[in-house]
Motif scaffolding. Structure first.
Motif, PDB file in Angstrom:
ATOM      1  N   HIS A 124       0.821  -1.205   0.000  1.00 23.21           N
ATOM      2  CA  HIS A 124       0.000   0.000   0.000  1.00 23.21           C
ATOM      3  C   HIS A 124       0.864   1.268   0.000  1.00 23.21           C
ATOM      4  N   SER A 125       1.391   1.583  -1.168  1.00 19.66           N
ATOM      5  CA  SER A 125       2.161   2.804  -1.350  1.00 19.66           C
ATOM      6  C   SER A 125       1.445   3.707  -2.346  1.00 19.66           C
ATOM      7  N   ILE A 126       1.710   5.011  -2.249  1.00 24.02           N
ATOM      8  CA  ILE A 126       1.125   5.991  -3.166  1.00 24.02           C
ATOM      9  C   ILE A 126       2.231   6.905  -3.662  1.00 24.02           C
ATOM     10  N   GLY A 127       2.497   6.862  -4.956  1.00 27.79           N
ATOM     11  CA  GLY A 127       3.508   7.737  -5.511  1.00 27.79           C
ATOM     12  C   GLY A 127       4.223   7.109  -6.684  1.00 27.79           C
ATOM     13  N   ASN A 128       5.469   7.500  -6.862  1.00 30.45           N
ATOM     14  CA  ASN A 128       6.270   7.088  -8.017  1.00 30.45           C
ATOM     15  C   ASN A 128       7.390   6.163  -7.533  1.00 30.45           C
ATOM     16  N   LEU A 129       7.220   4.875  -7.756  1.00 30.36           N
ATOM     17  CA  LEU A 129       8.194   3.879  -7.296  1.00 30.36           C
ATOM     18  C   LEU A 129       9.542   4.049  -7.992  1.00 30.36           C
ATOM     19  N   LYS A 130       9.523   4.464  -9.235  1.00 30.44           N
ATOM     20  CA  LYS A 130      10.781   4.644  -9.976  1.00 30.44           C
ATOM     21  C   LYS A 130      11.655   5.715  -9.329  1.00 30.44           C
ATOM     22  N   ASN A 131      11.047   6.853  -8.998  1.00 26.92           N
ATOM     23  CA  ASN A 131      11.800   7.986  -8.435  1.00 26.92           C
ATOM     24  C   ASN A 131      11.829   8.003  -6.912  1.00 26.92           C
ATOM     25  N   GLN A 132      11.052   7.122  -6.280  1.00 24.69           N
ATOM     26  CA  GLN A 132      10.953   7.052  -4.826  1.00 24.69           C
ATOM     27  C   GLN A 132      10.483   8.379  -4.231  1.00 24.69           C
ATOM     28  N   TRP A 187       4.522   4.582 -19.111  1.00 20.92           N
ATOM     29  CA  TRP A 187       3.851   3.286 -19.004  1.00 20.92           C
ATOM     30  C   TRP A 187       4.834   2.149 -19.286  1.00 20.92           C
ATOM     31  N   GLU A 188       5.737   2.343 -20.228  1.00 21.29           N
ATOM     32  CA  GLU A 188       6.719   1.303 -20.554  1.00 21.29           C
ATOM     33  C   GLU A 188       7.603   0.996 -19.341  1.00 21.29           C
ATOM     34  N   GLU A 189       7.988   2.037 -18.596  1.00 18.22           N
ATOM     35  CA  GLU A 189       8.798   1.822 -17.392  1.00 18.22           C
ATOM     36  C   GLU A 189       7.990   1.130 -16.303  1.00 18.22           C
ATOM     37  N   TRP A 190       6.740   1.572 -16.139  1.00 17.88           N
ATOM     38  CA  TRP A 190       5.872   0.959 -15.127  1.00 17.88           C
ATOM     39  C   TRP A 190       5.568  -0.491 -15.488  1.00 17.88           C
ATOM     40  N   LYS A 191       5.334  -0.742 -16.742  1.00 21.01           N
ATOM     41  CA  LYS A 191       5.081  -2.089 -17.243  1.00 21.01           C
ATOM     42  C   LYS A 191       6.274  -3.004 -16.929  1.00 21.01           C
ATOM     43  N   ALA A 192       7.486  -2.515 -17.181  1.00 18.64           N
ATOM     44  CA  ALA A 192       8.687  -3.313 -16.938  1.00 18.64           C
ATOM     45  C   ALA A 192       8.858  -3.636 -15.455  1.00 18.64           C
ATOM     46  N   ALA A 207      -2.002  -1.997 -11.204  1.00 19.32           N
ATOM     47  CA  ALA A 207      -2.771  -0.747 -11.191  1.00 19.32           C
ATOM     48  C   ALA A 207      -2.293   0.203 -12.265  1.00 19.32           C
ATOM     49  N   GLY A 208      -3.201   1.039 -12.740  1.00 19.95           N
ATOM     50  CA  GLY A 208      -2.869   2.074 -13.702  1.00 19.95           C
ATOM     51  C   GLY A 208      -2.462   3.369 -13.022  1.00 19.95           C
ATOM     52  N   PHE A 209      -2.112   4.364 -13.832  1.00 21.06           N
ATOM     53  CA  PHE A 209      -1.688   5.667 -13.314  1.00 21.06           C
ATOM     54  C   PHE A 209      -2.881   6.477 -12.788  1.00 21.06           C
ATOM     55  N   ASN A 210      -2.571   7.732 -12.382  1.00 17.57           N
ATOM     56  CA  ASN A 210      -3.579   8.648 -11.850  1.00 17.57           C
ATOM     57  C   ASN A 210      -4.249   8.059 -10.613  1.00 17.57           C
ATOM     58  N   TRP A 211      -3.405   7.690  -9.626  1.00 11.41           N
ATOM     59  CA  TRP A 211      -3.882   7.133  -8.366  1.00 11.41           C
ATOM     60  C   TRP A 211      -4.648   5.833  -8.612  1.00 11.41           C
ATOM     61  N   LYS A 250      -4.667  -0.798 -23.614  1.00 11.36           N
ATOM     62  CA  LYS A 250      -5.237  -1.063 -24.934  1.00 11.36           C
ATOM     63  C   LYS A 250      -4.147  -1.380 -25.962  1.00 11.36           C
ATOM     64  N   TYR A 251      -3.035  -0.665 -25.869  1.00 12.48           N
ATOM     65  CA  TYR A 251      -1.982  -0.814 -26.877  1.00 12.48           C
ATOM     66  C   TYR A 251      -0.738  -1.529 -26.362  1.00 12.48           C
ATOM     67  N   ASN A 252      -0.591  -1.615 -25.035  1.00 11.94           N
ATOM     68  CA  ASN A 252       0.641  -2.179 -24.489  1.00 11.94           C
ATOM     69  C   ASN A 252       0.364  -2.890 -23.165  1.00 11.94           C
ATOM     70  N   PRO A 253      -0.343  -4.017 -23.209  1.00 10.39           N
ATOM     71  CA  PRO A 253      -0.681  -4.729 -21.979  1.00 10.39           C
ATOM     72  C   PRO A 253       0.538  -5.363 -21.317  1.00 10.39           C
ATOM     73  N   ILE A 254       0.386  -5.677 -20.046  1.00  7.67           N
ATOM     74  CA  ILE A 254       1.431  -6.392 -19.312  1.00  7.67           C
ATOM     75  C   ILE A 254       1.675  -7.743 -19.979  1.00  7.67           C
ATOM     76  N   GLU A 255       2.934  -8.079 -20.189  1.00 11.95           N
ATOM     77  CA  GLU A 255       3.285  -9.341 -20.846  1.00 11.95           C
ATOM     78  C   GLU A 255       3.459 -10.427 -19.792  1.00 11.95           C
ATOM     79  N   ALA A 256       2.322 -10.926 -19.334  1.00 13.34           N
ATOM     80  CA  ALA A 256       2.306 -12.004 -18.341  1.00 13.34           C
ATOM     81  C   ALA A 256       0.923 -12.638 -18.365  1.00 13.34           C
ATOM     82  N   GLU A 257       0.887 -13.944 -18.148  1.00 15.48           N
ATOM     83  CA  GLU A 257      -0.384 -14.661 -18.124  1.00 15.48           C
ATOM     84  C   GLU A 257      -0.949 -14.673 -16.708  1.00 15.48           C
ATOM     85  N   GLY A 258      -2.252 -14.835 -16.625  1.00 14.86           N
ATOM     86  CA  GLY A 258      -2.893 -15.058 -15.335  1.00 14.86           C
ATOM     87  C   GLY A 258      -2.885 -13.873 -14.396  1.00 14.86           C
TER      88      GLY A 258
END
Length: 331
Positions: free
Chosen positions: A115-123, A175-180, A201-205, A213-221
């Motif tokens: 349960h975190s809120i913010g930008n994990l990449k930039n901490q 999104w590409e960074e978050w996806k990775a 989860a998606g962006f915007n809280w 729609k154009y770049n889904p997570i590349e993982a099953e299940g």
């Protein structure tokens, strides 16, 4: 003699809880299904942080019995990184062990939520209670997979609560960074025995899933998460919900791990949760029509928007609404 009887009673209770087993939930197409292939749609409640509930003297079987009595079929545990570190890994795991066992006793599934809120990449985060790092996040999910990966009660792993750049106050992340990042966490979970369903989860809280729609997570299940509180969009909500996140349900499971409302006079009222029963009708009808699971925030008398107002679990305004709604599914 009384001490011996009490010890035996506790041992027997723990043994029964440990033996409680419910079906493994899996992904099939855009639905969650049980082991016999039946579609399962969850109507659940958020607890507040188990660490808080323990401190408040509320973390116990009676709390879970009450949640079940309100009609919930699942519970979500929001684990705040600060609370995780403050209580310490071993002590916090005891809380999760207990909560998972109590949930299973009342035939409820569990979401473990980082349960975190913010930008994990930039901490960069909304508050210090949400502060974490990539290594800590990876280590947390490695441990969750190792400890609960075979436990069928733990149906979901919500990898990160609310990613947001907060109008760039927390910097940027694509999104590409978050996806990775999410794909890396999922790889760690699977490699360490995690058989539950990762939730992304998606962006915007945790609201916006349009990039899927154009770049889904590349993982099953896996499943996707949105938190469509009343003030995220103006009415009419339904077309905007479909555009922003609802369309994802055409291909993948979607879980609204936080919904809820309160009026402007309620304790702790804040953007974006201010609303009324009009929103309640709209969001529950939308989910019922599309087989979308949802969890109401929050089963606590202090955190907002609260579901109850006193130690007797007297429902708040939204508590009255959702208790009636959830119980209607079981009738």
């Amino acid at each position: 003699m009384k001490l011996v009887i009490n010890v035996l009673t506790v041992f027997f209770s723990l043994t029964v809880l440990a033996q409680t087993k419910i079906d493994r939930i899996k992904v099939k197409g855009n639905e969650f299904v049980n082991e016999s292939g039946k579609v399962v749609v969850f109507r659940g409640l958020n607890t507040s942080d188990p660490d808080k509930l323990k401190t408040d003297g509320v973390w116990g079987e009676d709390y879970f019995k009450e949640i079940s009595n309100w009609g919930a079929t699942a519970v979500r545990f929001p684990v705040h990184p600060q609370a995780w570190r403050r209580r310490g890994k071993e002590e916090y795991l005891k809380l999760l062990d207990q909560g998972i066992a109590w949930a299973a006793k009342y035939n409820m599934y569990v979401i473990i939520d980082w349960h975190s809120i913010g930008n994990l990449k930039n901490q960069l985060y909304l508050h210090e209670m949400y502060y974490t790092t990539l290594p800590e996040t990876y280590a947390f999910w490695k441990l969750m997979a190792e400890r609960y990966g075979k436990n069928t009660t733990v149906a979901f792993y919500e990898l990160f609560n609310e990613p947001t750049m907060y109008t760039h106050k927390f910097g940027t992340i694509t999104w590409e960074e978050w996806k990775a990042i999410n794909e890396e966490i999922i790889t760690i979970v699977r490699a360490n025995g995690g058989e539950g369903i990762p939730l992304v989860a998606g962006f915007n809280w945790a609201y916006d899933l349009t990039p899927v729609k154009y770049n889904p997570i590349e993982a099953e299940g896996i499943g996707y998460v949105s938190h469509p509180y009343p003030m995220k969009r103006e009415q009419p909500w339904e077309p905007k919900w479909t555009e922003d996140w609802g369309y994802v349900k055409e291909r993948y499971p979607v879980v609204l791990t936080e919904i809820g409302f309160c009026d402007e006079t309620a304790p702790g009222a804040h953007v974006p949760v201010i609303g009324d029963e009009t929103y309640g009708d709209a969001i529950t009808d939308y989910c019922d029509e599309k087989n979308i699971s949802y969890f109401i925030w929050v089963f606590d008398k202090k955190w907002s928007p609260q579901m109850y107002v006193d130690d007797k679990y007297t429902p708040s305004r939204q508590g009255k609404y959702f208790k009636k709604k959830m119980k209607s599914y079981k009738n």
